[in-house]
Design a protein around this motif. Structure first.
Motif, PDB file in Angstrom:
ATOM      1  N   UNK A  58       0.827  -1.225   0.000  1.00 29.99           N
ATOM      2  CA  UNK A  58       0.000   0.000   0.000  1.00 29.99           C
ATOM      3  C   UNK A  58       0.855   1.266   0.000  1.00 29.99           C
ATOM      4  N   UNK A  59       0.509   2.182  -0.861  1.00 33.01           N
ATOM      5  CA  UNK A  59       1.307   3.398  -1.007  1.00 33.01           C
ATOM      6  C   UNK A  59       1.137   4.302   0.211  1.00 33.01           C
ATOM      7  N   UNK A  60       2.244   4.981   0.515  1.00 33.19           N
ATOM      8  CA  UNK A  60       2.217   5.951   1.617  1.00 33.19           C
ATOM      9  C   UNK A  60       2.591   5.341   2.949  1.00 33.19           C
ATOM     10  N   UNK A  61       2.416   4.051   3.108  1.00 32.37           N
ATOM     11  CA  UNK A  61       2.752   3.397   4.378  1.00 32.37           C
ATOM     12  C   UNK A  61       4.265   3.230   4.487  1.00 32.37           C
ATOM     13  N   UNK A  62       4.839   3.329   5.651  1.00 36.37           N
ATOM     14  CA  UNK A  62       6.276   3.142   5.840  1.00 36.37           C
ATOM     15  C   UNK A  62       6.646   1.667   5.649  1.00 36.37           C
ATOM     16  N   UNK A  63       7.713   1.465   4.963  1.00 40.30           N
ATOM     17  CA  UNK A  63       8.178   0.090   4.755  1.00 40.30           C
ATOM     18  C   UNK A  63       9.556   0.094   4.113  1.00 40.30           C
ATOM     19  N   UNK A  64      10.055  -1.071   3.819  1.00 40.49           N
ATOM     20  CA  UNK A  64      11.354  -1.163   3.146  1.00 40.49           C
ATOM     21  C   UNK A  64      11.337  -2.365   2.201  1.00 40.49           C
ATOM     22  N   UNK A  65      12.326  -2.410   1.340  1.00 39.37           N
ATOM     23  CA  UNK A  65      12.400  -3.530   0.378  1.00 39.37           C
ATOM     24  C   UNK A  65      13.735  -4.262   0.518  1.00 39.37           C
ATOM     25  N   UNK A  66      13.671  -5.525   0.095  1.00 38.63           N
ATOM     26  CA  UNK A  66      14.904  -6.277  -0.151  1.00 38.63           C
ATOM     27  C   UNK A  66      14.861  -6.662  -1.626  1.00 38.63           C
ATOM     28  N   UNK A  67      15.944  -6.410  -2.312  1.00 37.84           N
ATOM     29  CA  UNK A  67      16.003  -6.741  -3.751  1.00 37.84           C
ATOM     30  C   UNK A  67      17.150  -7.716  -3.984  1.00 37.84           C
ATOM     31  N   UNK A  80      22.842 -18.058  -9.126  1.00 38.49           N
ATOM     32  CA  UNK A  80      23.853 -17.497  -8.233  1.00 38.49           C
ATOM     33  C   UNK A  80      23.516 -16.028  -8.013  1.00 38.49           C
ATOM     34  N   UNK A  81      23.603 -15.639  -6.777  1.00 35.69           N
ATOM     35  CA  UNK A  81      23.220 -14.272  -6.447  1.00 35.69           C
ATOM     36  C   UNK A  81      24.313 -13.306  -6.878  1.00 35.69           C
ATOM     37  N   UNK A  82      23.940 -12.333  -7.670  1.00 41.68           N
ATOM     38  CA  UNK A  82      24.894 -11.336  -8.136  1.00 41.68           C
ATOM     39  C   UNK A  82      24.912 -10.151  -7.176  1.00 41.68           C
ATOM     40  N   UNK A  83      23.723  -9.799  -6.699  1.00 41.39           N
ATOM     41  CA  UNK A  83      23.616  -8.577  -5.893  1.00 41.39           C
ATOM     42  C   UNK A  83      22.369  -8.667  -5.004  1.00 41.39           C
ATOM     43  N   UNK A  84      22.508  -8.204  -3.785  1.00 39.93           N
ATOM     44  CA  UNK A  84      21.339  -8.073  -2.900  1.00 39.93           C
ATOM     45  C   UNK A  84      21.454  -6.762  -2.145  1.00 39.93           C
ATOM     46  N   UNK A  85      20.294  -6.172  -1.845  1.00 40.77           N
ATOM     47  CA  UNK A  85      20.300  -4.920  -1.098  1.00 40.77           C
ATOM     48  C   UNK A  85      19.065  -4.852  -0.208  1.00 40.77           C
ATOM     49  N   UNK A  86      19.205  -4.102   0.859  1.00 36.58           N
ATOM     50  CA  UNK A  86      18.076  -3.803   1.737  1.00 36.58           C
ATOM     51  C   UNK A  86      18.011  -2.286   1.872  1.00 36.58           C
ATOM     52  N   UNK A  87      16.813  -1.758   1.686  1.00 32.51           N
ATOM     53  CA  UNK A  87      16.676  -0.291   1.760  1.00 32.51           C
ATOM     54  C   UNK A  87      16.368   0.139   3.188  1.00 32.51           C
ATOM     55  N   UNK A  88      16.531   1.413   3.415  1.00 31.74           N
ATOM     56  CA  UNK A  88      16.000   2.002   4.645  1.00 31.74           C
ATOM     57  C   UNK A  88      14.489   2.181   4.492  1.00 31.74           C
ATOM     58  N   UNK A  89      13.819   2.489   5.556  1.00 31.90           N
ATOM     59  CA  UNK A  89      12.380   2.718   5.478  1.00 31.90           C
ATOM     60  C   UNK A  89      12.072   3.913   4.602  1.00 31.90           C
ATOM     61  N   UNK A 136       8.792  -6.869  -0.231  1.00 28.07           N
ATOM     62  CA  UNK A 136       8.342  -5.642   0.439  1.00 28.07           C
ATOM     63  C   UNK A 136       7.971  -5.973   1.892  1.00 28.07           C
ATOM     64  N   UNK A 137       8.492  -5.156   2.803  1.00 26.35           N
ATOM     65  CA  UNK A 137       8.217  -5.353   4.236  1.00 26.35           C
ATOM     66  C   UNK A 137       7.637  -4.070   4.811  1.00 26.35           C
ATOM     67  N   UNK A 138       6.809  -4.246   5.821  1.00 23.26           N
ATOM     68  CA  UNK A 138       6.391  -3.040   6.528  1.00 23.26           C
ATOM     69  C   UNK A 138       7.494  -2.636   7.503  1.00 23.26           C
ATOM     70  N   UNK A 139       7.290  -1.537   8.204  1.00 23.17           N
ATOM     71  CA  UNK A 139       8.357  -0.992   9.054  1.00 23.17           C
ATOM     72  C   UNK A 139       8.737  -1.947  10.176  1.00 23.17           C
ATOM     73  N   UNK A 140       7.810  -2.871  10.495  1.00 23.08           N
ATOM     74  CA  UNK A 140       8.088  -3.829  11.570  1.00 23.08           C
ATOM     75  C   UNK A 140       8.807  -5.076  11.062  1.00 23.08           C
ATOM     76  N   UNK A 141       9.016  -5.160   9.776  1.00 24.17           N
ATOM     77  CA  UNK A 141       9.720  -6.311   9.213  1.00 24.17           C
ATOM     78  C   UNK A 141       8.800  -7.437   8.786  1.00 24.17           C
ATOM     79  N   UNK A 142       7.513  -7.174   8.721  1.00 27.67           N
ATOM     80  CA  UNK A 142       6.579  -8.195   8.258  1.00 27.67           C
ATOM     81  C   UNK A 142       6.488  -8.120   6.733  1.00 27.67           C
TER      82      UNK A 142
END
Lengths: 349, 225
Positions: A58-67, A80-89, A136-142
């Protein structure tokens, strides 16, 4: 018991359905243009073209992504994993891959497979299967959802062929059209042309060592031009000259541009004061001088003058097609060793 | 018994005296295996006629090539002559005991020869200025207006100038010599130009490139290995 199982299955299906709706990856650029080295870190993705778009809800809600970006080589079973990242909220919204360095979506931590990237650096764009996964995760990591996109890429070799000018054809001085096939991922094309006063032994050497009349002129993202004579900056061609021309596709990569060169075409500038047939037929006319006069019939000379400009192809004696370089090699060998020339004649069907 | 010994002696003397004379062979000694463009043939008693592949050649037969022509001749001992353009040669065979000597008289032009090892037999190339005795070699024998040139790729030749000083000597492989009416014999190492001339003279396979047009094809024929 059966009811409990059905409820669990139904819940899982609902959860997957929701996941699919929360995250949607749209690949924008054809994956063959993706350079694995773009995934060294987010800064490189920032400099690259928009490779993919991620639509999040849902747009506007705080969250973060792992790509995650993975690559499976041909004939291998595992990615084989080339690249992984985790964003800030951040406030959940849609974003493009190149926004990961210059927007409020910032990288918290990242990791890249240096071995694979070094391999990509040495081999260029590798073949195999690419996988992009975004969670996609919410700010609590769910986890709110995820999406995965896979593309197979088996032929990374971009080929670029000049369609016109046509090999060894004659063109008016101020009317030389050029066209070529598009190359996937090309951002722009450049044209180089060098004029020579006779047919060169090596087209490659002529284009690389001669003084250019068109010096890698950037013509933008087009695949045809009505007249390339206007691109000349110095050493312009003159009637009767031969010209070698090549087009190059410039394909953006991570921190560098890949350049794909076309075949080299040799053409001639028509001389209105001395109408001549094609360069090849001129060469053949020159060869006639090495034959005894009784072997050179007026019909041969007339045929060459009349139809020499309409050559449609070259073949060896057993019917195999020759490319221009092969033909020129043979003709140059005969010119250098005229004693091996045996005969020239016209064969009509 | 005395009479028998006398007959044997007479026969031995006859063999001794007549063995050096030899006799010309009328049986074919070689055959023409290739004719490129036009060439002519003349038997010892005949007229010049067009030469065709398969023509058998006997002693004293002659071959004449025109511009851009080539004739390939194969002897019964597998030696091969490539008679180049604008050349005229005569082939002679002479039987001596069990041996057959062969002589190629080159009146003009050039002949590339690949001569098989001759054991006790003779294989000679002759011009007005030079005679070269061959035991098994690859050579180019070229005859100009008043000189003869030999390029020897491998093997060894014994050469005798026929005019002037009439010097003689061996020509070794990768050497070339030009003999003039002055009669000196001064071999030198083959240069790249000499090697190129030799290599081109050995080419006898006709290859083609075909330039196609909607109105017909332009065919260029050239000789290659």
């Amino acid at each position: 018991m059966k009811n409990r199982v059905a409820i669990i299955i139904f819940s899982v299906l609902i959860a997957f359905s929701a996941s699919a709706q929360n995250v949607d990856i749209q690949i924008l650029n054809p994956l063959p243009t993706i350079d694995l080295t773009q995934f060294i870190n987010a800064k490189d993705l920032c400099g690259a073209p928009e490779v993919f778009q991620v639509r999040l809800d849902p747009k506007g809600q705080q969250g973060f992504i792992k790509a995650f970006f993975s690559w499976r080589k041909i004939n291998q079973t595992a990615y084989e994993e080339v690249y992984r990242m985790t964003s800030n909220n951040f406030a959940i919204r849609d974003f493009y891959s190149n926004e990961l360095c210059n927007s409020e979506i910032t990288v918290k931590d990242e990791n890249s497979n240096k071995t694979l990237i070094e391999e990509a650096l040495t081999k260029g764009v590798p073949v195999g299967s690419y996988q992009i996964k975004v969670e996609l995760y919410d700010a609590n990591g769910t986890m709110l959802g995820f999406d995965t996109e896979i593309r197979d890429f088996t032929n990374p070799t971009a080929t670029l062929s000049l369609i016109s000018p046509i090999q060894l054809m004659s063109y008016d001085e101020a009317s030389v059209p050029a066209s070529w096939n598009p190359v996937v991922g090309a951002q722009t094309y450049k044209i180089k042309a060098v004029r020579v006063t006779s047919i060169p032994a090596s087209l490659e050497a002529a284009i690389n060592e001669g003084t250019p009349c068109i010096d890698n002129q950037d013509v933008g993202n087009v695949t045809s031009l009505n007249d390339i004579s206007t691109l000349q900056s110095a050493n312009p061609w003159r009637p009767g000259d031969f010209v070698v021309v090549r087009v190059s596709a410039i394909i953006p990569g991570a921190g560098a541009f890949q350049e794909v060169n076309s075949n080299i075409v040799l053409f001639q500038i028509r001389n209105p004061n001395a109408p001549q047939s094609s360069g090849i037929s001129q060469l053949v006319m020159n060869l006639l001088a090495f034959l005894p006069p009784e072997m050179v019939s007026p019909e041969i000379q007339q045929f060459l003058a009349q139809y020499g400009a309409s050559l449609t192809g070259y073949q060896g004696g057993d019917g195999q097609n020759l490319n221009l370089n092969e033909l020129l090699n043979v003709l140059n060998m005969i010119i250098a060793n005229p004693e091996i020339l045996s005969n020239i004649y016209i064969q009509t069907q | 018994m005395k009479k028998y010994l006398l007959n044997v002696s007479v026969l031995a003397l006859a063999v001794f005296f007549f063995s050096g004379a030899g006799e010309e062979i009328n049986a074919p000694a070689a055959v023409v295996t290739k004719v490129v463009n036009t060439a002519q043939y003349k038997s010892s008693a005949g007229k010049w006629v067009d030469l065709k592949t398969g023509q058998a050649l006997s002693s004293e037969d002659m071959i004449k090539t025109s511009g851009k022509s080539l004739v390939v001749v194969k002897f019964t001992d597998n030696s091969v002559l490539k008679v180049r353009e604008n050349s005229q040669v005569k082939i002679s065979t002479l039987k001596k005991d069990k041996n057959v000597s062969k002589t190629v008289d080159v009146d003009k032009g050039s002949v590339n020869a690949s001569v098989t090892k001759q054991d006790q037999q003779d294989f000679k190339f002759k011009s007005p200025t030079l005679v070269a005795s061959v035991r098994g070699t690859s050579l180019l024998f070229g005859v100009g207006v008043d000189s003869t040139n030999i390029d020897l790729e491998n093997g060894r030749l014994f050469c005798e100038a026929q005019l002037g000083k009439q010097e003689s000597g061996d020509l070794n492989e990768q050497e070339t010599v030009l003999v003039t009416p002055e009669g000196s014999f001064k071999p030198r190492q083959m240069t790249e130009e000499d090697k190129k001339r030799f290599n081109n003279s050995a080419k006898s396979n006709v290859k083609k490139v075909i330039l196609k047009t909607p109105q017909g094809d332009i065919v260029i024929e050239y000789l290659d290995n």
